[in-house]
Every structure is written in structure tokens, then in C-alpha cells.
Design a protein around this motif. Sequence first.
Motif, short mmCIF file in Angstrom:
data_model
loop_
_atom_site.label_atom_id
_atom_site.label_comp_id
_atom_site.label_asym_id
_atom_site.label_seq_id
_atom_site.Cartn_x
_atom_site.Cartn_y
_atom_site.Cartn_z
N ASP A 228 0.79 -1.23 0.00
CA ASP A 228 0.00 0.00 0.00
C ASP A 228 0.83 1.28 0.00
O ASP A 228 0.31 2.35 0.35
N SER A 229 2.08 1.21 -0.38
CA SER A 229 2.89 2.41 -0.55
C SER A 229 4.07 2.11 -1.47
O SER A 229 4.48 0.95 -1.63
N THR A 230 4.56 3.17 -2.07
CA THR A 230 5.74 3.09 -2.93
C THR A 230 6.62 4.28 -2.58
O THR A 230 6.12 5.39 -2.41
N THR A 231 7.93 4.06 -2.49
CA THR A 231 8.85 5.12 -2.12
C THR A 231 9.95 5.26 -3.17
O THR A 231 10.48 4.27 -3.66
N PHE A 232 10.27 6.51 -3.49
CA PHE A 232 11.32 6.83 -4.45
C PHE A 232 12.26 7.87 -3.85
O PHE A 232 11.84 8.74 -3.11
N LYS A 233 13.53 7.78 -4.25
CA LYS A 233 14.49 8.87 -4.02
C LYS A 233 14.45 9.70 -5.31
O LYS A 233 14.74 9.18 -6.38
N ILE A 234 14.09 10.97 -5.16
CA ILE A 234 14.03 11.85 -6.32
C ILE A 234 15.08 12.93 -6.10
O ILE A 234 15.00 13.70 -5.15
N ILE A 235 16.07 12.96 -6.98
CA ILE A 235 17.23 13.83 -6.79
C ILE A 235 17.27 14.85 -7.92
O ILE A 235 17.25 14.50 -9.10
N GLY B 285 23.90 17.18 -5.44
CA GLY B 285 22.48 17.14 -5.77
C GLY B 285 21.65 17.24 -4.50
O GLY B 285 22.17 17.25 -3.39
N ASN B 286 20.37 17.33 -4.68
CA ASN B 286 19.46 17.47 -3.54
C ASN B 286 18.43 16.34 -3.61
O ASN B 286 17.66 16.26 -4.54
N GLU B 287 18.45 15.49 -2.60
CA GLU B 287 17.61 14.29 -2.58
C GLU B 287 16.40 14.47 -1.68
O GLU B 287 16.53 14.86 -0.53
N ASP B 288 15.23 14.19 -2.23
CA ASP B 288 14.00 14.12 -1.45
C ASP B 288 13.47 12.69 -1.53
O ASP B 288 13.55 12.05 -2.58
N ILE B 289 12.96 12.21 -0.43
CA ILE B 289 12.32 10.90 -0.40
C ILE B 289 10.83 11.12 -0.54
O ILE B 289 10.21 11.81 0.28
N VAL B 290 10.25 10.58 -1.59
CA VAL B 290 8.83 10.74 -1.87
C VAL B 290 8.14 9.41 -1.62
O VAL B 290 8.50 8.40 -2.22
N THR B 291 7.16 9.43 -0.72
CA THR B 291 6.39 8.22 -0.41
C THR B 291 4.95 8.43 -0.86
O THR B 291 4.32 9.43 -0.49
N ILE B 292 4.46 7.50 -1.64
CA ILE B 292 3.08 7.54 -2.12
C ILE B 292 2.33 6.43 -1.40
O ILE B 292 2.68 5.26 -1.51
N ILE C 250 -6.22 -0.34 -9.41
CA ILE C 250 -6.40 1.10 -9.31
C ILE C 250 -6.05 1.49 -7.88
O ILE C 250 -6.09 0.66 -6.97
N PHE C 251 -5.69 2.74 -7.69
CA PHE C 251 -5.18 3.21 -6.41
C PHE C 251 -6.12 4.28 -5.87
O PHE C 251 -6.32 5.31 -6.52
N ASN C 252 -6.68 4.04 -4.69
CA ASN C 252 -7.63 4.96 -4.07
C ASN C 252 -6.99 5.72 -2.92
O ASN C 252 -6.05 5.23 -2.29
N ASN C 253 -7.54 6.90 -2.63
CA ASN C 253 -7.11 7.73 -1.51
C ASN C 253 -5.59 7.93 -1.51
O ASN C 253 -4.92 7.70 -0.52
N VAL C 254 -5.08 8.37 -2.62
CA VAL C 254 -3.64 8.54 -2.81
C VAL C 254 -3.16 9.79 -2.06
O VAL C 254 -3.74 10.87 -2.18
N VAL C 255 -2.08 9.61 -1.28
CA VAL C 255 -1.48 10.70 -0.53
C VAL C 255 0.03 10.65 -0.76
O VAL C 255 0.63 9.57 -0.68
N VAL C 256 0.63 11.80 -1.02
CA VAL C 256 2.07 11.89 -1.24
C VAL C 256 2.70 12.66 -0.10
O VAL C 256 2.20 13.71 0.31
N SER C 257 3.81 12.14 0.42
CA SER C 257 4.58 12.88 1.43
C SER C 257 6.03 12.98 0.96
O SER C 257 6.53 12.11 0.25
N VAL C 258 6.67 14.09 1.36
CA VAL C 258 8.04 14.36 0.93
C VAL C 258 8.91 14.62 2.15
O VAL C 258 8.54 15.39 3.03
#
Length: 173
Positions: free
Chosen positions: A85-92, A107-114, A132-140
Motif C-alpha cells: 500500500d505504498s511506494t517510495t522513491f528517491k528523487i534527486i 544534488g538534492n535528494e527528497d524521499i517521496v512516499t506515495i 487502481i489506487f484509491n485515496n492517494v497521498v504523497v509525502s516528501v
Amino acid sequence: MKHIKLVLLFVMLASVFTCERDDLCPETTPTTPSLIIEFFDNATQDSPKNVFDLYVIGEDNNIVLPGYSLVDTNELILPLRTDQDSTTFKIISNAVLDSDGNLTDDGNEDIVTISYQREDVYVSRACGYKTIFNNVVVSVDGGTDGNWIIFTEAAFDNLTIEDETITHYFFYH
């Protein structure tokens, strides 16, 4: 020998012509969608803004997301996990690679969790199910160097991702 060739030809033709329409999943059939993000300028929020030298890594597998190794873009398409129920990426942003192709500390790294709730939907016998994905929330989380993604905004309240042709989230930087 001639009979064997005729039998093989007959078997091949019979197998091709006995396929029913619903035995093949057309490429146009919607499948499990990805999260589509557009980047905007935080100062003028209606202006799209490129992220330079963008580098995206899957947090769980440390694999660089195909197409996101030092690219300049204002759109990001992230595949979501269908087994949790979540996916996490390092976005740099402004990422730098050394001479061996390894990521440096620049570089500048943010961890984004969906986070989301999964729902499997039957498509057809040939295509099977899609998620399909319901009630999607993103945190950084920007860590100790601070966020380069200033804030995020969902395109819709109670966001459901079932369509891969629209933007789902806006990231301001």
C-alpha cells in the motif's frame, strides 16, 4: 515427409484461426496506471518548471527508474507497487554521477512516499486484472539538506488513480 508437413501446417493454421477475440489483450486496453506528476515553479505557481539533472531511484530496490537518469523534465511518471500500500522513491535534482557512473553526494535528494489503498479490477479474460489506487497521498522528506520540493498538491480531492492520461499531482519547487 509430405504428410508431416501438411499436418504441421494444418495444426498451425487451426491454432491461429481458433483464437477468439477475447484471447488477446489489445494494447489499447487500460492497464494498471502510473502516478503522473507535473513540476511547477513555486514562485509563479501556474508556470511549469523543469527539474534539471533529475535522477529517480526506487527506494526498495535501488534501481534507477528507466528514463530518469540525469534528465531535464517538468513531468514525472512513477509506477506504483501493486503488492503493498505504498511506494517510495528517491528523487534527486541536480544529480551528479562520478566517472564510474555512480551517484555522488552532490544534488538534492527528497524521499517521496506515495500511500494508497489498492483495488483490483477485472478487465477481461485476456487482460486479467488491473490495480487502481484509491485515496492517494504523497509525502516528501528532504532529510538534513532540506526539501527541494517545496510542497505537493493533489489534482483532485480523494484522489483515485485509474487513468494514465491525466496529471494526478503537482510538485512545486
